[in-house]
Design a protein around this motif. Structure first.
Motif, PDB file in Angstrom:
ATOM      1  N   GLU A  54       0.856  -1.185  -0.056  1.00  0.00           N
ATOM      2  CA  GLU A  54       0.212  -0.254  -0.164  1.00  0.00           C
ATOM      3  C   GLU A  54       1.000   1.252  -0.146  1.00  0.00           C
ATOM      4  OE1 GLU A  54      -2.840  -0.243   3.270  1.00  0.00           O
ATOM      5  OE2 GLU A  54      -3.855  -2.115   2.332  1.00  0.00           O
ATOM      6  N   VAL A  55       2.119   1.205   0.677  1.00  0.00           N
ATOM      7  CA  VAL A  55       2.765   2.353   0.707  1.00  0.00           C
ATOM      8  C   VAL A  55       3.436   2.302  -0.757  1.00  0.00           C
ATOM      9  CG1 VAL A  55       5.131   3.325   1.808  1.00  0.00           C
ATOM     10  CG2 VAL A  55       3.452   2.088   3.258  1.00  0.00           C
ATOM     11  N   LEU A  56       3.917   1.270  -1.162  1.00  0.00           N
ATOM     12  CA  LEU A  56       4.259   1.574  -2.697  1.00  0.00           C
ATOM     13  C   LEU A  56       3.283   2.090  -3.642  1.00  0.00           C
ATOM     14  CD1 LEU A  56       6.365   0.774  -4.901  1.00  0.00           C
ATOM     15  CD2 LEU A  56       5.310  -1.565  -5.024  1.00  0.00           C
ATOM     16  N   TYR A  57       2.279   1.611  -3.593  1.00  0.00           N
ATOM     17  CA  TYR A  57       1.258   2.152  -4.470  1.00  0.00           C
ATOM     18  C   TYR A  57       0.916   3.700  -4.243  1.00  0.00           C
ATOM     19  CZ  TYR A  57      -0.328  -2.231  -6.548  1.00  0.00           C
ATOM     20  OH  TYR A  57      -0.508  -3.277  -7.249  1.00  0.00           O
ATOM     21  N   THR A  58       1.267   4.219  -2.908  1.00  0.00           N
ATOM     22  CA  THR A  58       0.934   5.624  -2.855  1.00  0.00           C
ATOM     23  C   THR A  58       2.179   6.521  -3.184  1.00  0.00           C
ATOM     24  OG1 THR A  58      -0.347   5.003  -1.011  1.00  0.00           O
ATOM     25  CG2 THR A  58       0.317   7.456  -0.987  1.00  0.00           C
ATOM     26  N   VAL A  59       3.433   5.990  -2.764  1.00  0.00           N
ATOM     27  CA  VAL A  59       4.595   6.735  -2.802  1.00  0.00           C
ATOM     28  C   VAL A  59       4.982   6.682  -4.560  1.00  0.00           C
ATOM     29  CG1 VAL A  59       6.996   6.692  -2.405  1.00  0.00           C
ATOM     30  CG2 VAL A  59       5.462   6.271  -0.571  1.00  0.00           C
ATOM     31  N   ALA A  60       4.906   5.680  -5.408  1.00  0.00           N
ATOM     32  CA  ALA A  60       5.483   5.338  -6.511  1.00  0.00           C
ATOM     33  C   ALA A  60       4.731   6.512  -7.278  1.00  0.00           C
ATOM     34  CB  ALA A  60       5.305   4.037  -6.756  1.00  0.00           C
ATOM     35  N   PRO A  61       3.226   6.615  -7.267  1.00  0.00           N
ATOM     36  CA  PRO A  61       2.773   7.469  -8.195  1.00  0.00           C
ATOM     37  C   PRO A  61       3.297   8.870  -8.095  1.00  0.00           C
ATOM     38  CG  PRO A  61       1.159   6.071  -7.369  1.00  0.00           C
ATOM     39  CD  PRO A  61       2.480   5.817  -6.813  1.00  0.00           C
ATOM     40  N   VAL A  62       3.276   9.235  -6.652  1.00  0.00           N
ATOM     41  CA  VAL A  62       3.789  10.548  -6.406  1.00  0.00           C
ATOM     42  C   VAL A  62       5.197  10.923  -7.015  1.00  0.00           C
ATOM     43  CG1 VAL A  62       4.303  12.076  -4.302  1.00  0.00           C
ATOM     44  CG2 VAL A  62       2.281  10.599  -4.310  1.00  0.00           C
ATOM     45  N   ILE A  63       6.029  10.065  -6.615  1.00  0.00           N
ATOM     46  CA  ILE A  63       7.399  10.108  -7.405  1.00  0.00           C
ATOM     47  C   ILE A  63       7.345  10.368  -8.874  1.00  0.00           C
ATOM     48  CG2 ILE A  63       9.665   9.222  -7.752  1.00  0.00           C
ATOM     49  CD1 ILE A  63       9.326   7.825  -5.196  1.00  0.00           C
ATOM     50  N   VAL A  64       6.545   9.437  -9.325  1.00  0.00           N
ATOM     51  CA  VAL A  64       6.471   9.672 -10.910  1.00  0.00           C
ATOM     52  C   VAL A  64       5.799  10.882 -11.458  1.00  0.00           C
ATOM     53  CG1 VAL A  64       5.147   9.009 -13.088  1.00  0.00           C
ATOM     54  CG2 VAL A  64       6.247   7.302 -11.541  1.00  0.00           C
ATOM     55  N   VAL A  65       4.803  11.471 -10.626  1.00  0.00           N
ATOM     56  CA  VAL A  65       4.116  12.852 -10.969  1.00  0.00           C
ATOM     57  C   VAL A  65       4.884  13.809 -10.657  1.00  0.00           C
ATOM     58  CG1 VAL A  65       2.162  14.365 -10.240  1.00  0.00           C
ATOM     59  CG2 VAL A  65       1.849  11.947 -10.747  1.00  0.00           C
ATOM     60  N   ALA A  66       5.840  13.776  -9.615  1.00  0.00           N
ATOM     61  CA  ALA A  66       6.797  14.826  -9.252  1.00  0.00           C
ATOM     62  C   ALA A  66       7.883  15.071 -10.201  1.00  0.00           C
ATOM     63  CB  ALA A  66       7.422  14.633  -7.892  1.00  0.00           C
ATOM     64  N   ILE A  67       8.469  13.914 -10.936  1.00  0.00           N
ATOM     65  CA  ILE A  67       9.399  14.033 -11.843  1.00  0.00           C
ATOM     66  C   ILE A  67       8.775  14.370 -13.008  1.00  0.00           C
ATOM     67  CG2 ILE A  67      10.990  12.762 -13.207  1.00  0.00           C
ATOM     68  CD1 ILE A  67      11.228  10.772 -10.846  1.00  0.00           C
ATOM     69  N   PHE A  68       7.655  14.055 -13.587  1.00  0.00           N
ATOM     70  CA  PHE A  68       7.043  14.380 -14.707  1.00  0.00           C
ATOM     71  C   PHE A  68       6.808  15.840 -14.820  1.00  0.00           C
ATOM     72  CE2 PHE A  68       3.630  14.394 -17.712  1.00  0.00           C
ATOM     73  CZ  PHE A  68       4.250  14.151 -18.922  1.00  0.00           C
ATOM     74  N   PHE A  69       6.319  16.413 -13.396  1.00  0.00           N
ATOM     75  CA  PHE A  69       5.995  17.619 -13.206  1.00  0.00           C
ATOM     76  C   PHE A  69       7.169  18.800 -13.416  1.00  0.00           C
ATOM     77  CE2 PHE A  69       5.476  21.525 -10.493  1.00  0.00           C
ATOM     78  CZ  PHE A  69       4.422  22.327 -10.975  1.00  0.00           C
ATOM     79  N   ALA A  70       8.298  18.154 -12.912  1.00  0.00           N
ATOM     80  CA  ALA A  70       9.608  18.919 -12.975  1.00  0.00           C
ATOM     81  C   ALA A  70       9.935  19.231 -14.465  1.00  0.00           C
ATOM     82  CB  ALA A  70      10.781  18.274 -12.242  1.00  0.00           C
ATOM     83  N   GLN A  71       9.854  18.222 -15.391  1.00  0.00           N
ATOM     84  CA  GLN A  71      10.331  17.993 -16.578  1.00  0.00           C
ATOM     85  C   GLN A  71       9.329  18.833 -17.396  1.00  0.00           C
ATOM     86  OE1 GLN A  71      12.929  16.699 -18.168  1.00  0.00           O
ATOM     87  NE2 GLN A  71      12.155  18.013 -19.781  1.00  0.00           N
ATOM     88  N   THR A  72       8.023  18.993 -16.927  1.00  0.00           N
ATOM     89  CA  THR A  72       6.883  19.840 -17.708  1.00  0.00           C
ATOM     90  C   THR A  72       7.368  21.364 -17.752  1.00  0.00           C
ATOM     91  OG1 THR A  72       5.316  18.109 -17.290  1.00  0.00           O
ATOM     92  CG2 THR A  72       4.580  20.451 -17.827  1.00  0.00           C
ATOM     93  N   VAL A  73       7.645  21.619 -16.260  1.00  0.00           N
ATOM     94  CA  VAL A  73       8.238  23.054 -16.034  1.00  0.00           C
ATOM     95  C   VAL A  73       9.058  23.579 -16.923  1.00  0.00           C
ATOM     96  CG1 VAL A  73       8.709  24.770 -14.230  1.00  0.00           C
ATOM     97  CG2 VAL A  73       6.995  22.993 -13.731  1.00  0.00           C
ATOM     98  N   LYS A  74      10.212  22.472 -16.692  1.00  0.00           N
ATOM     99  CA  LYS A  74      11.485  22.831 -17.614  1.00  0.00           C
ATOM    100  C   LYS A  74      11.207  23.104 -19.116  1.00  0.00           C
ATOM    101  CE  LYS A  74      16.192  20.971 -18.292  1.00  0.00           C
ATOM    102  NZ  LYS A  74      17.192  19.854 -18.021  1.00  0.00           N
ATOM    103  N   SER A  75      10.423  21.989 -19.634  1.00  0.00           N
ATOM    104  CA  SER A  75      10.255  22.235 -21.115  1.00  0.00           C
ATOM    105  C   SER A  75       9.189  23.220 -21.213  1.00  0.00           C
ATOM    106  CB  SER A  75       9.162  20.892 -21.756  1.00  0.00           C
ATOM    107  OG  SER A  75      10.246  19.767 -21.403  1.00  0.00           O
ATOM    108  N   GLN A  76       8.290  23.815 -20.444  1.00  0.00           N
ATOM    109  CA  GLN A  76       7.336  24.986 -20.820  1.00  0.00           C
ATOM    110  C   GLN A  76       8.362  26.304 -20.596  1.00  0.00           C
ATOM    111  OE1 GLN A  76       3.418  25.403 -18.840  1.00  0.00           O
ATOM    112  NE2 GLN A  76       4.657  26.754 -17.612  1.00  0.00           N
ATOM    113  N   THR A  77       9.166  26.155 -19.693  1.00  0.00           N
ATOM    114  CA  THR A  77      10.033  27.663 -19.886  1.00  0.00           C
ATOM    115  C   THR A  77      10.814  27.519 -20.959  1.00  0.00           C
ATOM    116  OG1 THR A  77      10.488  27.274 -17.465  1.00  0.00           O
ATOM    117  CG2 THR A  77      11.965  28.643 -18.445  1.00  0.00           C
TER     118      THR A  77
END
Length: 301
Positions: free
Chosen positions: A112-135
């Motif tokens: 259950e911890v894996l199912y919670t933490v893993a999506p948060v990590i994926v979204v955080a990395i993807f969000f950071a790349q989105t901000v970088k590309s948008q800039t």
């Protein structure tokens, strides 16, 4: 008895090795997917290596392509992780003769911890790349060589060419209607600043080969800079559902040499298309509608 104990020991060891093998296989698939995706390029003639994107034609391509590849990598990691866990659970905990069905209500805290933490990590990395590309996509050119106002109206675009040397600084414009779409002309390898305005409803200015799209919102002026990098004829379109004839709100993009570009602007000037209209001259006319209404009125008479 000895042989039976030996067989049991072998089965126990095999069961202990299965999770390790399953994880190794899953990790292998993830690494292979990342390696394959890292070899993709927006300039490749192969659609597979472009990951279904059209061949790029602007200086903003690399920013968006990196984000596109990152999205595929994130999807590959999630798919491999989820399917790997599913198949591992089906094989590892399959029902065997003589075994009781385990409890179906038992909690598994690590999972259950894996199912919670893993999506948060994926979204955080993807969000950071989105901000970088948008800039990078929205980075402005200090002194753009051309300035064009894009007016999105129901249901066509108008392009106002401002401060051009070919016309002596006199603004000229191109327009169209739903039967005869507008054409946009751009010089290759020269920077252009687009200002986006709308007099009626939301529209969206999109040229797929430029890897760029921006909404046009009434009462709000948007802008972006771009440099076309190869000559060709492309199709632009409105990417926002703006009304009944949204599907006819397309336009042709001609990326040409500077000489051809100047010659086209001079043709517009000679045709009397001078000024900065804030909507297509015939943008509110729907092809075939007037004829249908006249025919209907004639039947009623």
């Amino acid at each position: 008895m000895g042989l039976e104990l030996f067989a049991r020991g072998e089965r126990a060891q095999d069961e202990r090795r299965r999770p390790v093998r399953s994880k190794a296989v899953g990790l292998g698939f993830a690494v292979a997917a990342i390696v394959l995706l890292s070899g993709c390029s927006p300039d490749s003639p192969s659609e597979w290596e472009r990951l279904a994107l059209p061949p790029g034609a602007s200086d903003r391509v690399d920013y968006m392509f990196v984000l596109w590849v990152a999205a595929w990598i994130a999807c590959a990691v999630v798919v491999v992780l989820i399917l790997g866990l599913m198949f591992w659970a089906m094989v590892r905990y399959r029902r065997r003769p003589g075994n009781e069905v385990p409890s179906q209500l038992r909690y598994h805290l690590p999972l259950e911890v894996l199912y919670t933490v893993a999506p948060v990590i994926v979204v955080a990395i993807f969000f950071a790349q989105t901000v970088k590309s948008q800039t990078g996509m929205l980075e402005e050119v200090e002194d753009p060589e051309h300035h064009i106002t894009v007016v999105g109206s129901k249901w066509q675009f108008t392009f106002n060419y401002l401060d051009e040397e070919a016309t002596g600084g006199t603004p000229v414009f191109d327009y169209g209607d739903t039967a005869d779409p507008t054409e946009l002309w751009l010089p290759v390898d020269e920077s252009v600043r687009f200002d986006l305005v709308s007099p009626d409803v939301n529209h969206s200015f999109w040229i797929p080969e430029f890897y760029f799209k921006q909404d046009i919102i009434p009462g709000r002026e948007g802008s972006f800079d771009v440099t076309p990098t190869r000559e060709g004829v492309f199709t632009g379109r409105c990417a926002e559902l703006c009304g009944l004839y949204h599907t006819r709100m397309i336009f042709k993009v001609n990326v040409v040499s500077r000489e051809e570009y100047d010659a086209h602007l001079q043709q517009l000037q000679a045709a009397g298309q001078i000024g900065e209209p804030q909507g297509g001259v015939e943008a509110n006319q729907i092809a075939g509608l007037a004829e249908a209404q006249n025919a209907e009125n004639g039947e009623h008479e």
